[in-house]
Design a protein around this motif. Structure first.
Motif, PDB file in Angstrom:
ATOM      1  N   LEU A  79     -10.749   8.890  -1.258  1.00 50.95           N
ATOM      2  CA  LEU A  79      -9.965   8.685  -2.009  1.00 50.95           C
ATOM      3  C   LEU A  79      -8.582   7.865  -0.736  1.00 50.95           C
ATOM      4  O   LEU A  79      -7.737   7.072  -1.003  1.00 50.95           O
ATOM      5  CB  LEU A  79      -8.493  10.483  -1.381  1.00 50.95           C
ATOM      6  CG  LEU A  79      -7.322  10.472  -1.559  1.00 50.95           C
ATOM      7  CD1 LEU A  79      -7.141  10.320  -2.957  1.00 50.95           C
ATOM      8  CD2 LEU A  79      -6.633  11.728  -1.509  1.00 50.95           C
ATOM      9  N   ALA A 102      -9.542   4.592  -2.435  1.00 50.73           N
ATOM     10  CA  ALA A 102      -9.022   4.319  -3.537  1.00 50.73           C
ATOM     11  C   ALA A 102      -7.605   3.824  -3.006  1.00 50.73           C
ATOM     12  O   ALA A 102      -6.901   3.285  -4.288  1.00 50.73           O
ATOM     13  CB  ALA A 102      -9.073   6.284  -4.449  1.00 50.73           C
ATOM     14  N   TYR A 103      -7.062   4.344  -2.310  1.00 49.25           N
ATOM     15  CA  TYR A 103      -5.872   3.932  -1.912  1.00 49.25           C
ATOM     16  C   TYR A 103      -6.005   3.019  -1.346  1.00 49.25           C
ATOM     17  O   TYR A 103      -5.318   2.602   0.260  1.00 49.25           O
ATOM     18  CB  TYR A 103      -4.720   4.659  -0.858  1.00 49.25           C
ATOM     19  CG  TYR A 103      -4.220   5.906  -2.098  1.00 49.25           C
ATOM     20  CD1 TYR A 103      -2.764   5.692  -2.773  1.00 49.25           C
ATOM     21  CD2 TYR A 103      -4.276   6.958  -2.530  1.00 49.25           C
ATOM     22  CE1 TYR A 103      -2.026   6.113  -3.919  1.00 49.25           C
ATOM     23  CE2 TYR A 103      -4.341   8.189  -3.326  1.00 49.25           C
ATOM     24  CZ  TYR A 103      -3.460   7.617  -3.621  1.00 49.25           C
ATOM     25  OH  TYR A 103      -2.378   8.525  -4.856  1.00 49.25           O
ATOM     26  N   HIS A 104      -6.783   1.905  -1.528  1.00 50.72           N
ATOM     27  CA  HIS A 104      -7.469   0.159  -0.755  1.00 50.72           C
ATOM     28  C   HIS A 104      -6.874   0.409   1.037  1.00 50.72           C
ATOM     29  O   HIS A 104      -6.066  -0.394   1.726  1.00 50.72           O
ATOM     30  CB  HIS A 104      -6.170  -1.091  -1.579  1.00 50.72           C
ATOM     31  CG  HIS A 104      -6.582  -0.612  -2.548  1.00 50.72           C
ATOM     32  ND1 HIS A 104      -7.351  -0.763  -2.940  1.00 50.72           N
ATOM     33  CD2 HIS A 104      -5.738   0.188  -3.248  1.00 50.72           C
ATOM     34  CE1 HIS A 104      -6.928  -0.945  -4.640  1.00 50.72           C
ATOM     35  NE2 HIS A 104      -5.662  -0.603  -4.755  1.00 50.72           N
ATOM     36  N   LEU A 146       0.639  -0.988   0.337  1.00 45.36           N
ATOM     37  CA  LEU A 146       0.149   0.065   0.329  1.00 45.36           C
ATOM     38  C   LEU A 146       0.748   0.887   0.043  1.00 45.36           C
ATOM     39  O   LEU A 146       1.833   0.926  -0.358  1.00 45.36           O
ATOM     40  CB  LEU A 146      -0.567  -0.491   1.346  1.00 45.36           C
ATOM     41  CG  LEU A 146      -1.885  -1.485   1.549  1.00 45.36           C
ATOM     42  CD1 LEU A 146      -2.763  -1.217   2.828  1.00 45.36           C
ATOM     43  CD2 LEU A 146      -2.656  -1.187  -0.009  1.00 45.36           C
ATOM     44  N   VAL A 147      -0.098   2.265   0.205  1.00 46.35           N
ATOM     45  CA  VAL A 147       0.836   3.394   0.391  1.00 46.35           C
ATOM     46  C   VAL A 147       0.840   4.203   1.061  1.00 46.35           C
ATOM     47  O   VAL A 147      -0.274   5.079   1.340  1.00 46.35           O
ATOM     48  CB  VAL A 147       0.565   4.854  -1.187  1.00 46.35           C
ATOM     49  CG1 VAL A 147       1.711   6.063  -0.928  1.00 46.35           C
ATOM     50  CG2 VAL A 147       1.220   3.749  -2.653  1.00 46.35           C
ATOM     51  N   LYS A 159      -0.035   8.401   2.007  1.00 47.19           N
ATOM     52  CA  LYS A 159      -1.133   8.825   0.894  1.00 47.19           C
ATOM     53  C   LYS A 159      -2.403   8.043   1.573  1.00 47.19           C
ATOM     54  O   LYS A 159      -3.032   9.257   1.913  1.00 47.19           O
ATOM     55  CB  LYS A 159      -1.558   8.070   0.009  1.00 47.19           C
ATOM     56  CG  LYS A 159      -0.472   8.631  -0.911  1.00 47.19           C
ATOM     57  CD  LYS A 159      -0.544  10.088  -1.063  1.00 47.19           C
ATOM     58  CE  LYS A 159       0.722  10.650  -2.280  1.00 47.19           C
ATOM     59  NZ  LYS A 159       0.099  12.170  -3.018  1.00 47.19           N
TER      60      LYS A 159
END
Lengths: 454, 330
Positions: free
Chosen positions: A412, A415-417, A396-397, A400
């Protein structure tokens, strides 16, 4: 030391992850000691994943060691049993270290208790004849597991019988027994592998039989060569294999373990069952052996009391429901510079201050850290160095996601799981800016769940 | 109430430890801080700075001193204006100052370095919200400003001072002499850096040494310089094939100008480059492609600065395009 997992398809490790200090030396070489029987225990009705258990006793009832106290509250639920002989008191509420307020049934010790070496022999000692296992069939084993109230002892406390109940849609081909113990400081699994080796192997075989698996593999990190040796010796000629895995956090996480050994990806939101695997901790395996071979419920577990904030770190065999206070007192108390008490290990454990809280089935350790251990620089701005991206075992990020959580931007974050995060703490451990990534992601997850309920 | 007071009194008597709660994880890698990352960049810049001092002597000393001091003062001024705690300790202003100085010609008058520094910190960083928030590389914002405001000083001619006692400064820069006269500087001179140019760009060797250190420390992501170099090699190779008799080969493109300095020290600024390995590689490819486009088709001899600034603007988009697939996702 070459990892010997090639035959199963894995590489012996997983992508990303971190190397926190291991610090197992506090307690790894200290044999399991039996804590003196407490005057009182608190038996939480919800100390597992799933539905709360339902009490079957009332105040003033007399119970013996191993008598049922609450029955299972559904399929994903377990019964709980009296860990001491005594009298039931009026049920009350307490707060567990994980922050949950739960109903508890207090049991006041009364009458003669099984103690000391006799108790240790009874729980993990004695013989576990591996050649006698043929007599148990699938159903007998699953029923014994369910009846004994066994949950995952690695910390997640997921009811074990759920994994081993035959499931025609999702057949299990491999049972993985998790002896990684990747959390720093923790040694209960190591001690169980060393002192109850036979029970672990017996439990592994029984779990394999229950699930109808063709492969039974015990995964251990390569920083525990003694345990590997002992397990290999005990498992010789049984068909149980020991896979040596690279020492890296969080190797003991189910999904990472399955990746490292079998190179299978558990789908997001899915269970190991979805890829034909059932995973249980080594402690769980020994409890399964005891339930099946001796017909005894899960009433005790091994807990490490460790860290530089404990005067005499130990590995203890304790009754479920004993207060943390008794553990720390038996280990000589806190040092003067103790600053944080954690239920579990330092990466995923819960810090708490209520020492009267009870040990539950999922409690693997009580880790006490000093102010120096937990010292942390002040939070500064994210410079997007990407170290959290390099650390995240779920790919993952984290920064973010954390940023989106901070901005309360649910879309959001998704969207970044965000929901793929299992809060292992690798990102926050690494972050040079000391951003509380896990905390932010947790609040973000709560927000996502709230928005989905709407 | 009294009981409370009593326990409190007895607690303070026994000096019972104060137990704090906090969310996990309870350990952190204390050796790794933002400060340490910035310090790493400074270490990586050492060979470049040494080479600049060797080639440009007092010009380099003067420009470095002006830019570093002005950047630190500007940082102090702007953080105070924003009512924030002074953040000089994190070292980001120091890094901006050094990189800015190294990207300017030593011959530029003192006010050019000063104005570039104030713009770099003020417009490049502070108005976006300070460290970590800026969209563009601050040093390049400062440099772009003075390049336009003082066009003659930063134009190729500004690098040259025929009357100087420092050898390198008496010559034209390699890229400029090629653009104007077609003269090709030997690769050897480009590699060691005994040519005129911006202070930090002349020596390919120094940039490689410092740059590789940064990549090994993971302070700079190797994906970015790799992307830049790859795309310069490919596009430079095509340019070479299209125009085989110029003598300015792919290697000249790689070793000449500020390509390596830009690839290792400017494009790798973590704040203004993408987060994921894939994104970083795309970013590097983009920077390299824009450099070649500017070098070959624009009026400027060099294009690193504009290439980085343009790709900085695309960074948020690249981040959204390259969200990695989580383990177990379809």
């Amino acid at each position: 030391m070459a990892a010997t997992v090639k035959e199963f398809g894995g590489s012996g490790t997983f992508k990303h992850g971190v190397h926190p200090p291991e610090r197992k030396h506090f307690s790894e070489d200290i044999p399991i000691e039996v804590i003196p029987s407490p005057k009182k225990v608190l038996m939480p009705m919800l100390q597992h994943v799933g539905a709360p258990s339902v009490p079957v006793v009332k105040a003033k009832d007399v119970v013996a060691l191993g008598d049922i106290v609450c029955k299972s509250g559904g399929f994903v639920s377990v019964p709980h049993h009296a860990p001491i002989a005594g009298k039931i008191l009026k049920s009350t509420v307490t707060t567990l270290p994980n922050g949950r307020h739960v109903q508890v049934i207090p049991i006041k010790a009364d009458g003669e208790q099984l103690e000391g070496q006799a108790l240790k022999d009874e729980i993990i000692g004695g013989e576990w004849p591996l050649d006698s296992l043929d007599q148990y069939d699938r159903q007998t084993i699953t029923e014994a597991i369910a009846k004994a109230g066994i949950v995952g002892l690695g910390g997640a406390a997921f009811p074990a019988h759920v994994k081993y109940t035959p499931n025609d849609e999702k057949p299990v081909d491999t049972v993985l027994i998790n002896g990684c113990e990747c959390e720093p400081y923790l040694t209960p699994d190591y001690r169980v592998m060393m002192e109850a080796t036979q029970a672990v192997v017996a439990g592994a075989i029984l779990a394999g039989k229950a699930a109808g698996a063709k492969d039974i593999i015990i995964g251990v990190e390569d920083n525990k060569p003694e345990a590997v040796k002992a397990l290999r010796q005990a498992a010789a000629d049984t068909g149980v294999k020991v896979a040596l895995l690279q020492t890296k956090y969080p190797q003991g996480s189910e999904k990472q373990l399955i990746m490292a050994v079998l190179k299978r990806e558990v789908p997001l939101g899915g269970l190991p069952l979805d890829v034909g695997v059932a995973v249980s901790n080594v402690g769980t395996a020994s409890a399964i052996a005891r339930a099946v071979m001796r017909g005894k419920p899960l009433t005790h577990r091994v807990v490490s009391v460790t860290g530089s904030g404990v005067r005499n770190p130990k590995n203890l065999l304790v009754p479920i429901g004993i207060a943390y206070r008794e553990l720390i007192e038996y280990c000589g108390g806190l040092t003067e510079d103790a600053a944080r008490i954690i239920s579990g290990g330092p990466m995923m454990g819960f810090a708490f201050a209520n020492l009267d809280a009870p040990v539950t089935k999922g409690t693997s350790a009580m880790t006490v850290l000093t102010a120096e251990d937990v010292r942390k620089a002040d939070e500064t701005a994210c410079i997007r160095c990407g170290r959290c991206v390099d650390a995240c075992p779920m790919n993952l990020v984290p920064t973010k996601i954390a940023l989106a959580s901070r901005a309360k931007d649910v879309d959001l974050a998704q969207a970044y799981h965000i929901m793929a995060c299992f809060e292992c703490g690798s990102c926050a451990f690494t972050c040079p800016a000391s951003i509380p990534l896990v905390q932010l992601i947790r609040t973000g997850k709560a927000r996502v769940m709230a928005s989905q309920r709407k | 109430m009294t009981e409370n007071a009593n326990t409190m009194a007895s607690e303070s008597q026994n000096a019972a430890p104060v137990i704090h709660v906090s969310p996990s994880p309870h350990l952190s890698n204390q050796a790794l801080t933002t400060q340490r990352i910035m310090f790493d960049v400074v270490i990586g810049l050492v060979p470049v700075v040494l080479m600049a001092l060797y080639v440009f002597r007092l010009y380099a000393v003067k420009q470095l001193a002006i830019c570093v001091i002005s950047c630190l003062l500007a940082e102090a001024l702007f953080t105070k204006m924003r009512g924030r705690a002074l953040s000089l300790k994190d070292g980001s202003a120091l890094v901006t100052g050094i990189i800015l100085a190294l990207s300017l010609p030593g011959t530029a008058p003192w006010y050019v370095g000063l104005i570039a520094s104030v713009v770099a910190i003020g417009i490049g960083k502070a108005i976006f919200g300070g460290v970590g928030m800026n969209l563009f590389n601050p040093a390049m914002v400062g440099r772009a400003f003075v390049m336009i405001a003082f066009a003659s000083v930063l134009a190729a001619g500004g690098y040259q001072d025929a009357g100087s006692t420092v050898d390198a400064v008496t010559q034209a820069t390699p890229l400029d002499s090629f653009k104007q006269t077609g003269a090709v500087t030997p690769l050897f001179a480009l590699f060691f850096g005994l040519t005129n140019g911006s202070l930090g760009e002349t020596s390919a060797l120094a940039c490689l040494l410092g740059g590789i250190y940064l990549c090994i420390r993971r302070t700079a992501s190797w994906e970015i310089p790799a992307g830049v170099i790859l795309s310069v090699v490919v596009l430079g190779g095509i340019a070479n094939l299209a125009n085989p008799d110029t003598g300015w080969t792919v290697l000249h493109h790689l070793l000449g100008g500020s390509l390596l300095f830009g690839a290792f020290f400017i494009a790798t600024d973590p704040v203004s480059s993408p987060m994921t390995p894939k994104g970083k590689f795309i970013f590097g490819i983009g920077v390299g492609a824009l450099i070649m486009l500017l070098r070959i088709f624009s009026g400027y001899p060099e294009g690193v600065m504009f290439a980085v600034l343009l790709m900085n603007a695309l960074t948020p988009l690249i981040n959204r395009w390259t969200i990695p697939r989580p383990l177990g996702a379809q």
